[in-house]
Write a protein that holds these residues in place. Structure first.
Motif, PDB file in Angstrom:
ATOM      1  N   PHE A  25       4.454 -15.644  -5.402  1.00 43.28           N
ATOM      2  CA  PHE A  25       3.738 -15.130  -4.171  1.00 43.28           C
ATOM      3  C   PHE A  25       2.739 -16.119  -3.842  1.00 43.28           C
ATOM      4  O   PHE A  25       1.755 -16.774  -4.452  1.00 43.28           O
ATOM      5  CB  PHE A  25       3.305 -13.936  -4.692  1.00 43.28           C
ATOM      6  N   GLY A  26       2.927 -16.454  -2.488  1.00 43.48           N
ATOM      7  CA  GLY A  26       2.005 -17.323  -1.744  1.00 43.48           C
ATOM      8  C   GLY A  26       1.481 -18.597  -2.433  1.00 43.48           C
ATOM      9  O   GLY A  26       2.803 -19.203  -2.767  1.00 43.48           O
ATOM     10  N   SER A  27       0.591 -19.170  -2.536  1.00 38.47           N
ATOM     11  CA  SER A  27       0.261 -20.350  -3.223  1.00 38.47           C
ATOM     12  C   SER A  27      -0.118 -20.463  -4.681  1.00 38.47           C
ATOM     13  O   SER A  27      -0.736 -21.345  -5.362  1.00 38.47           O
ATOM     14  CB  SER A  27      -0.589 -21.401  -2.238  1.00 38.47           C
TER      15      SER A  27
ATOM     16  N   TYR B 112      -9.738  -5.675  -4.782  1.00 35.88           N
ATOM     17  CA  TYR B 112      -8.754  -6.700  -4.131  1.00 35.88           C
ATOM     18  C   TYR B 112      -9.200  -7.946  -4.328  1.00 35.88           C
ATOM     19  O   TYR B 112     -10.431  -8.335  -4.514  1.00 35.88           O
ATOM     20  CB  TYR B 112      -8.590  -6.436  -2.534  1.00 35.88           C
ATOM     21  N   LEU B 113      -8.269  -9.228  -4.299  1.00 37.07           N
ATOM     22  CA  LEU B 113      -8.443 -10.376  -4.443  1.00 37.07           C
ATOM     23  C   LEU B 113      -8.430 -10.941  -2.785  1.00 37.07           C
ATOM     24  O   LEU B 113      -7.358 -10.863  -1.978  1.00 37.07           O
ATOM     25  CB  LEU B 113      -7.386 -11.206  -5.238  1.00 37.07           C
ATOM     26  N   ASP B 114      -9.391 -11.685  -2.512  1.00 39.87           N
ATOM     27  CA  ASP B 114      -9.557 -12.080  -0.968  1.00 39.87           C
ATOM     28  C   ASP B 114      -9.241 -13.440  -0.933  1.00 39.87           C
ATOM     29  O   ASP B 114      -9.719 -14.494  -1.366  1.00 39.87           O
ATOM     30  CB  ASP B 114     -10.974 -11.828  -0.589  1.00 39.87           C
ATOM     31  N   ASN B 115      -8.033 -13.687  -0.243  1.00 43.21           N
ATOM     32  CA  ASN B 115      -7.660 -15.212  -0.200  1.00 43.21           C
ATOM     33  C   ASN B 115      -8.407 -15.868   0.815  1.00 43.21           C
ATOM     34  O   ASN B 115      -8.222 -17.165   0.626  1.00 43.21           O
ATOM     35  CB  ASN B 115      -6.028 -15.073   0.306  1.00 43.21           C
TER      36      ASN B 115
ATOM     37  N   ARG C 110      -5.437 -10.323   1.946  1.00 43.38           N
ATOM     38  CA  ARG C 110      -5.923  -9.998   0.623  1.00 43.38           C
ATOM     39  C   ARG C 110      -4.533  -9.276  -0.008  1.00 43.38           C
ATOM     40  O   ARG C 110      -3.626  -9.082   0.352  1.00 43.38           O
ATOM     41  CB  ARG C 110      -6.716  -8.608   0.792  1.00 43.38           C
ATOM     42  N   VAL C 111      -5.044  -9.334  -1.435  1.00 45.11           N
ATOM     43  CA  VAL C 111      -4.008  -8.535  -2.368  1.00 45.11           C
ATOM     44  C   VAL C 111      -4.668  -7.364  -3.089  1.00 45.11           C
ATOM     45  O   VAL C 111      -5.896  -7.813  -3.903  1.00 45.11           O
ATOM     46  CB  VAL C 111      -3.566  -9.763  -3.591  1.00 45.11           C
TER      47      VAL C 111
ATOM     48  N   GLY D 190      -0.287  -6.678  -0.890  1.00 48.61           N
ATOM     49  CA  GLY D 190      -0.694  -7.473   0.008  1.00 48.61           C
ATOM     50  C   GLY D 190      -0.995  -7.198   1.463  1.00 48.61           C
ATOM     51  O   GLY D 190      -0.017  -6.280   1.834  1.00 48.61           O
ATOM     52  N   VAL D 191      -2.182  -7.406   2.096  1.00 46.00           N
ATOM     53  CA  VAL D 191      -2.035  -7.120   3.455  1.00 46.00           C
ATOM     54  C   VAL D 191      -2.605  -8.341   4.232  1.00 46.00           C
ATOM     55  O   VAL D 191      -3.473  -9.276   3.558  1.00 46.00           O
ATOM     56  CB  VAL D 191      -3.417  -6.060   3.644  1.00 46.00           C
TER      57      VAL D 191
END
Length: 304
Positions: free
Chosen positions: A82-84, A193-196, A218-219, A249-250
């Motif tokens: 997912f993502g990077s 949440y984790l803020d990308n 965010r996740v 994920g949002v």
């Protein structure tokens, strides 16, 4: 693909066609006239329409429909990354590959077949995939459209390797909305949440609903199984149910980031919101012969 006999043929329809690039597509229709269109490019749902022919998913006007580029919109599948968050390309390679129709899928629960138009797809790694991610797997995907218009995606990933492997996963769901400023997401309150946008730093959601005034990436971790997206202007509510997918994920790129995305219109952020069923924080680990199942069910109802 459906129950046998003329009875079920009247009720549901599964049609295999090709897009303008010659890539296979499958159109599912239910008796009321709702439909879903699935591309063999990425095993990606590109369209989900109500019985009144309203499109429920967003696809960018600048989307590229030619492999190996993933299509910007619909529901791309992020696997095995997912993502990077890893060494692979953004969101992994499954969304860029050509899948095949699985003629003899292993049986699923009768509820996942009865009265539904559905298609089973299969992805196995190519030699090229094995160079970047050296693990043997079988990825089976069922996409089904029920009589009530609910769209369900069931992913089953089996380790056919002689050693364990781990992966992260998401159904990247691009919802079509009237206006991002008029939308609220319920079911994420009080969750971490984790803020990308802040180096994946961890925060806790303080609001009683999530609303949008700027870029969000965010996740949400181990959040409730049911998330609702309320679109006030269109007077409809999307409900997202998940099994085997603890995270959500949002994403909305807002104005500045939109301008930096080649296959996305500058103003299109106003009409889309990604809300993903995902397994991100704790990767899934499969021992040899083990199988994981992740299920997403989408429905939409009128709301005030």
């Amino acid at each position: 693909m459906n129950r046998s006999g003329a009875e079920s043929d009247k009720r549901t329809a599964v049609e295999v066609t090709k897009d303008k690039n010659g890539i296979g597509q499958v159109v599912l229709r239910n008796p009321r006239g709702a439909s879903a269109r699935v591309s063999l490019h990425g095993g990606q749902v590109l369209s989900w329409r109500t019985e009144h022919d309203e499109e429920l998913l967003f696809t960018s006007s600048k989307a590229i429909f030619k492999p190996p580029k993933a299509v910007r919109g619909g529901i791309p599948i992020c696997f095995p990354q997912f993502g990077s968050r890893g060494l692979l390309e953004q969101h992994g390679f499954a969304r860029n590959k050509i899948w095949v129709i699985d003629k003899n899928p292993p049986l699923l629960h009768p509820n996942d077949s009865n009265g539904k138009a559905y298609i089973d797809l299969l992805l196995k790694p190519s030699e090229e995939d094995m160079k970047v991610w050296p693990h043997s797997f079988e990825f089976r995907l069922r996409v089904s459209l029920a009589e009530d218009g609910y769209l369900t995606m069931i992913s089953r990933i089996r380790n056919i390797n002689c050693k364990p492997f781990s992966f992260s996963f998401a159904y990247r769901t691009y919802i079509s909305i009237s206006d991002i400023s008029e939308v609220r997401v319920e079911g994420l309150e009080t969750f971490d949440y984790l803020d990308n946008l802040c180096d994946k730093e961890r925060f806790t959601e303080q609001g009683d609903a999530l609303t949008f005034e700027s870029e969000v990436d965010r996740v949400y971790l181990s959040s409730s199984d049911v998330i609702a997206v309320l679109d006030h202007e269109r007077k409809r509510t999307f409900t997202i149910r998940r099994e085997g997918l603890p995270d959500v994920g949002v994403w909305n790129p807002w104005e500045k980031t939109s301008k930096s995305i080649a296959d996305f219109g500058d103003e299109e952020y106003k009409r889309m919101l990604c809300v993903d069923g995902a397994a991100v924080e704790k990767p899934i680990t499969l021992r040899p012969g083990e199988e994981w199942t992740g299920r997403l069910e989408l429905s939409v109802v009128p709301s005030t």
